[in-house]
Design a protein around this motif. Structure first.
Motif, PDB file in Angstrom:
ATOM      1  N   VAL A   1       1.910   2.856   6.444  1.00  0.00           N
ATOM      2  CA  VAL A   1       1.307   1.529   6.601  1.00  0.00           C
ATOM      3  C   VAL A   1      -0.163   1.689   6.988  1.00  0.00           C
ATOM      4  O   VAL A   1      -1.039   0.992   6.455  1.00  0.00           O
ATOM      5  CB  VAL A   1       2.087   0.690   7.644  1.00  0.00           C
ATOM      6  CG1 VAL A   1       1.323  -0.560   8.016  1.00  0.00           C
ATOM      7  CG2 VAL A   1       3.454   0.320   7.090  1.00  0.00           C
ATOM      8  N   GLY A   2      -0.434   2.631   7.867  1.00  0.00           N
ATOM      9  CA  GLY A   2      -1.820   2.896   8.276  1.00  0.00           C
ATOM     10  C   GLY A   2      -2.676   3.297   7.088  1.00  0.00           C
ATOM     11  O   GLY A   2      -3.768   2.753   6.867  1.00  0.00           O
ATOM     12  N   THR A   3      -2.157   4.229   6.292  1.00  0.00           N
ATOM     13  CA  THR A   3      -2.905   4.699   5.124  1.00  0.00           C
ATOM     14  C   THR A   3      -3.088   3.581   4.104  1.00  0.00           C
ATOM     15  O   THR A   3      -4.165   3.415   3.532  1.00  0.00           O
ATOM     16  CB  THR A   3      -2.155   5.881   4.470  1.00  0.00           C
ATOM     17  OG1 THR A   3      -1.860   6.833   5.479  1.00  0.00           O
ATOM     18  CG2 THR A   3      -2.998   6.533   3.393  1.00  0.00           C
ATOM     19  N   ALA A   4      -2.024   2.803   3.905  1.00  0.00           N
ATOM     20  CA  ALA A   4      -2.100   1.705   2.935  1.00  0.00           C
ATOM     21  C   ALA A   4      -3.148   0.687   3.350  1.00  0.00           C
ATOM     22  O   ALA A   4      -3.911   0.184   2.508  1.00  0.00           O
ATOM     23  CB  ALA A   4      -0.727   1.032   2.802  1.00  0.00           C
ATOM     24  N   LEU A   5      -3.223   0.385   4.654  1.00  0.00           N
ATOM     25  CA  LEU A   5      -4.235  -0.558   5.139  1.00  0.00           C
ATOM     26  C   LEU A   5      -5.635   0.010   4.920  1.00  0.00           C
ATOM     27  O   LEU A   5      -6.562  -0.709   4.545  1.00  0.00           O
ATOM     28  CB  LEU A   5      -4.014  -0.871   6.627  1.00  0.00           C
ATOM     29  CG  LEU A   5      -2.864  -1.830   6.962  1.00  0.00           C
ATOM     30  CD1 LEU A   5      -2.580  -1.836   8.458  1.00  0.00           C
ATOM     31  CD2 LEU A   5      -3.181  -3.246   6.487  1.00  0.00           C
ATOM     32  N   ALA A   6      -5.769   1.323   5.124  1.00  0.00           N
ATOM     33  CA  ALA A   6      -7.073   1.967   4.909  1.00  0.00           C
ATOM     34  C   ALA A   6      -7.450   1.915   3.433  1.00  0.00           C
ATOM     35  O   ALA A   6      -8.614   1.688   3.081  1.00  0.00           O
ATOM     36  CB  ALA A   6      -7.030   3.399   5.411  1.00  0.00           C
ATOM     37  N   LEU A   7      -6.439   2.106   2.553  1.00  0.00           N
ATOM     38  CA  LEU A   7      -6.690   2.038   1.106  1.00  0.00           C
ATOM     39  C   LEU A   7      -7.131   0.640   0.687  1.00  0.00           C
ATOM     40  O   LEU A   7      -7.841   0.475  -0.300  1.00  0.00           O
ATOM     41  CB  LEU A   7      -5.411   2.415   0.334  1.00  0.00           C
ATOM     42  CG  LEU A   7      -5.077   3.900   0.248  1.00  0.00           C
ATOM     43  CD1 LEU A   7      -3.680   4.092  -0.320  1.00  0.00           C
ATOM     44  CD2 LEU A   7      -6.107   4.642  -0.593  1.00  0.00           C
ATOM     45  N   LEU A   8      -6.674  -0.375   1.453  1.00  0.00           N
ATOM     46  CA  LEU A   8      -7.058  -1.753   1.146  1.00  0.00           C
ATOM     47  C   LEU A   8      -8.425  -2.094   1.747  1.00  0.00           C
ATOM     48  O   LEU A   8      -8.825  -3.254   1.750  1.00  0.00           O
ATOM     49  CB  LEU A   8      -5.991  -2.725   1.664  1.00  0.00           C
ATOM     50  CG  LEU A   8      -4.649  -2.686   0.906  1.00  0.00           C
ATOM     51  CD1 LEU A   8      -3.570  -3.414   1.687  1.00  0.00           C
ATOM     52  CD2 LEU A   8      -4.798  -3.301  -0.483  1.00  0.00           C
ATOM     53  N   GLY A   9      -9.080  -1.092   2.307  1.00  0.00           N
ATOM     54  CA  GLY A   9     -10.452  -1.280   2.774  1.00  0.00           C
ATOM     55  C   GLY A   9     -10.603  -1.665   4.226  1.00  0.00           C
ATOM     56  O   GLY A   9     -11.694  -2.034   4.670  1.00  0.00           O
ATOM     57  N   LYS A  10      -9.517  -1.577   4.988  1.00  0.00           N
ATOM     58  CA  LYS A  10      -9.608  -1.919   6.409  1.00  0.00           C
ATOM     59  C   LYS A  10      -9.921  -0.662   7.222  1.00  0.00           C
ATOM     60  O   LYS A  10      -9.533   0.442   6.844  1.00  0.00           O
ATOM     61  CB  LYS A  10      -8.283  -2.527   6.897  1.00  0.00           C
ATOM     62  CG  LYS A  10      -7.932  -3.821   6.221  1.00  0.00           C
ATOM     63  CD  LYS A  10      -8.857  -4.938   6.655  1.00  0.00           C
ATOM     64  CE  LYS A  10      -8.698  -6.149   5.759  1.00  0.00           C
ATOM     65  NZ  LYS A  10      -9.720  -7.167   6.034  1.00  0.00           N
ATOM     66  N   LYS A  11     -10.576  -0.862   8.359  1.00  0.00           N
ATOM     67  CA  LYS A  11     -10.794   0.260   9.282  1.00  0.00           C
ATOM     68  C   LYS A  11      -9.555   0.396  10.152  1.00  0.00           C
ATOM     69  O   LYS A  11      -9.178  -0.536  10.859  1.00  0.00           O
ATOM     70  CB  LYS A  11     -12.019  -0.006  10.168  1.00  0.00           C
ATOM     71  CG  LYS A  11     -13.340   0.207   9.449  1.00  0.00           C
ATOM     72  CD  LYS A  11     -14.493   0.264  10.448  1.00  0.00           C
ATOM     73  CE  LYS A  11     -14.575   1.638  11.098  1.00  0.00           C
ATOM     74  NZ  LYS A  11     -15.680   1.706  12.087  1.00  0.00           N
ATOM     75  N   VAL A  12      -8.921   1.556  10.068  1.00  0.00           N
ATOM     76  CA  VAL A  12      -7.641   1.738  10.739  1.00  0.00           C
ATOM     77  C   VAL A  12      -7.684   2.946  11.672  1.00  0.00           C
ATOM     78  O   VAL A  12      -8.218   3.992  11.308  1.00  0.00           O
ATOM     79  CB  VAL A  12      -6.507   1.944   9.707  1.00  0.00           C
ATOM     80  CG1 VAL A  12      -5.163   2.160  10.413  1.00  0.00           C
ATOM     81  CG2 VAL A  12      -6.412   0.758   8.755  1.00  0.00           C
TER      82      VAL A  12
END
Lengths: 222, 264
Positions: B23-34
């Motif tokens: 989930v962390g990686t997916a959020l980062a892939l969507l352009g969020k800072k995680v």
């Protein structure tokens, strides 16, 4: 006044025991007591000091009751009131208290959580496996009962457990423990309730509750 | 100001760390800072799953005991520009940190990141309390097993007492549709009706997840994996997109009912 005597006087080793009727109104009982003290039994009650013990039966020994009784006895100088006691509380007063009111709870009793109430309880929500609901009266669940329910804590064998969806891990009423489905012979129950019949837990449709436990609520009439 | 999401389950081995990593990686892939925070002190795994074990210099306990600054302990994942990891210590235990200290670290991280993903240890003791302390939202992970659902139920009960901004969300992991069809596994409907919280996602059992965790590459980077799609969908739902649940298998029926449950 009824033909049945409201006051019974017995001689015991320590003195005199007055057993008072617990169903008639208090004023009638006191009337009868005063009558007996002053007229019919006056010959026994004069003379040396006598210790008096009063039993109230199921009537609760409130300060008011005690005061009015002591006043009646004080008319006779030789009677010394030693004690005024009610019978020890049994299952029935619990039932009476339970039938008088229903406490409503909402929410989900989840695993590891317990919900207790003294008296009747209505839970709007589920009891999940691992969750516990306990009560001295009846337990009604408007939702799924999947956990443990213990009704009639303190020895009320008349208590019932009802649920919209009765699928408990274990049911207890008073001191009787039962677990489904091997003991009941069914897998799932909708709108049913558990009760004790001659010490054995049984399950029936909620529509038959009024026949099995008519004292549970007021009949809707005809 | 970002948001802290704790990923918890009660029971061990249901996929908290895998879910956190993906989930962390997916959020980062969507352009969020995680930033991912591993709170499993003494049994850290998130760094291994992410393939960042060999880059650890300082850890969570070093930050708490002020042997380093928070920024120094963060490992920046070179594969994604927006992803960092705060690893747990392997030598201490859960009592090395208090909930207050965790709260402080998490709120500091929320200044710089859009999402702080907190990987919670199994159990309901100190480690759980630490992990939940700084969280704004919670994701409860369970598998279609009775024991996992029981523990998830217990955890939801505990989470409801915390000051979360939102009620916990459910992820059902390791679903094997064939077993559910045969009645050998709890159905999704059954799980949802017991736990009575919103469903955030369904993740099918997938061999790619095991391969990925051993190679230190999160599954979401693999386009062939069905679990990867599920995790990407979960990330999008966290961002507020309405993403329909993906079919667990080609046949409908079960799915239609799940959809119905989720939408209506």
């Amino acid at each position: 006044m009824s033909s049945k005597s409201l006051v019974t006087i017995k001689g015991i080793k320590e003195g005199l025991l007055f057993v008072l009727d617990d169903e008639a109104p208090l004023t009638e009982v006191i009337q009868d007591l005063t009558y007996k003290l002053e007229h019919t039994h006056s010959q026994f009650l004069t003379g040396p000091l006598v210790h008096v013990f009063v039993r109230l039966g199921k009537r609760s020994a409130t300060e008011e009751t005690k005061q009015s009784l002591i006043e009646s006895f004080s008319a006779r100088g030789n009677l010394i009131v030693q004690s005024i006691e009610s019978d020890p509380i049994e299952a029935e007063p619990v039932l009476a208290a339970a039938a008088s009111g229903m406490k409503t709870f909402t929410g989900i009793v989840r695993s590891g959580q317990t919900l207790h109430h003294d008296g009747n309880m209505l839970l709007i929500g589920d009891v999940n496996p691992g969750g516990t609901v306990t009560s001295t009266g009846n337990i009604l669940v408007l939702g799924s009962l999947r956990g443990l329910a213990h009704a009639g804590i303190g020895g009320n064998h008349e208590a019932v457990i009802a649920a919209s969806h009765l699928r408990p891990t274990q049911l207890r009423i008073a001191d009787i423990v039962s677990r489904p489905p091997d003991e009941w012979g069914f897998e799932e129950a909708f709108m049913e309730f558990a009760y004790l019949h001659e010490g054995v837990m049984e399950i029936d449709k909620l529509s038959r509750l009024h026949r099995i436990r008519p004292q549970l609520g007021m009949s809707k009439g005809e | 100001m970002g948001e802290a999401i704790v990923i918890t389950s009660g029971k061990g081995g249901v996929g908290k760390t895998t879910t956190s990593a993906n989930v962390g990686t997916a959020l980062a892939l969507l352009g969020k800072k995680v930033c991912m925070v591993d709170t499993d002190i003494g049994l850290r795994n998130l760094d291994v799953v992410m393939g960042l074990e060999n880059r650890i210099l300082y850890d969570l306990v070093d930050v708490v005991e002020e042997r380093c600054r928070l920024k120094q302990a963060l490992i920046i994942d070179k594969r994604f520009e927006h992803l960092s990891l705060l690893p747990a210590a392997q030598t201490k235990d859960k009592h090395a940190v208090t909930p207050e200290q965790m709260k402080k670290i998490i709120s500091e991280l929320k200044q710089d990141y859009d999402y702080v993903i907190i990987d919670c240890p199994a159990g309901i003791e100190q480690g759980f309390k630490n992990a939940v302390a700084g969280a704004d939202r919670a994701i409860v992970v369970t598998t279609p097993e009775k024991s996992a659902v029981r523990d998830a139920d217990r955890i939801i009960g505990l989470l409801e007492k915390e000051n979360l901004t939102d009620s916990p969300k459910l992820v059902v992991n390791r679903i094997r549709p064939n077993l559910i069809d045969n009645g050998d596994m709890l159905s999704i409907d059954e799980i949802c009706s017991v736990l009575a919280i919103d469903l955030l996602g369904l993740v099918p059992d997938d061999e790619h997840v095991i391969k990925a965790s051993n190679s230190g590459e999160p599954t979401v980077m693999n386009p062939d994996s069905r679990a990867a799609i599920a995790y990407r969908n979960i990330a999008r739902r966290i961002l507020g997109d309405a993403v329909p649940l993906m079919p667990l298998h080609q046949k409908t029926g079960v799915l239609q009912r799940i959809k119905k449950f989720f939408v209506g």
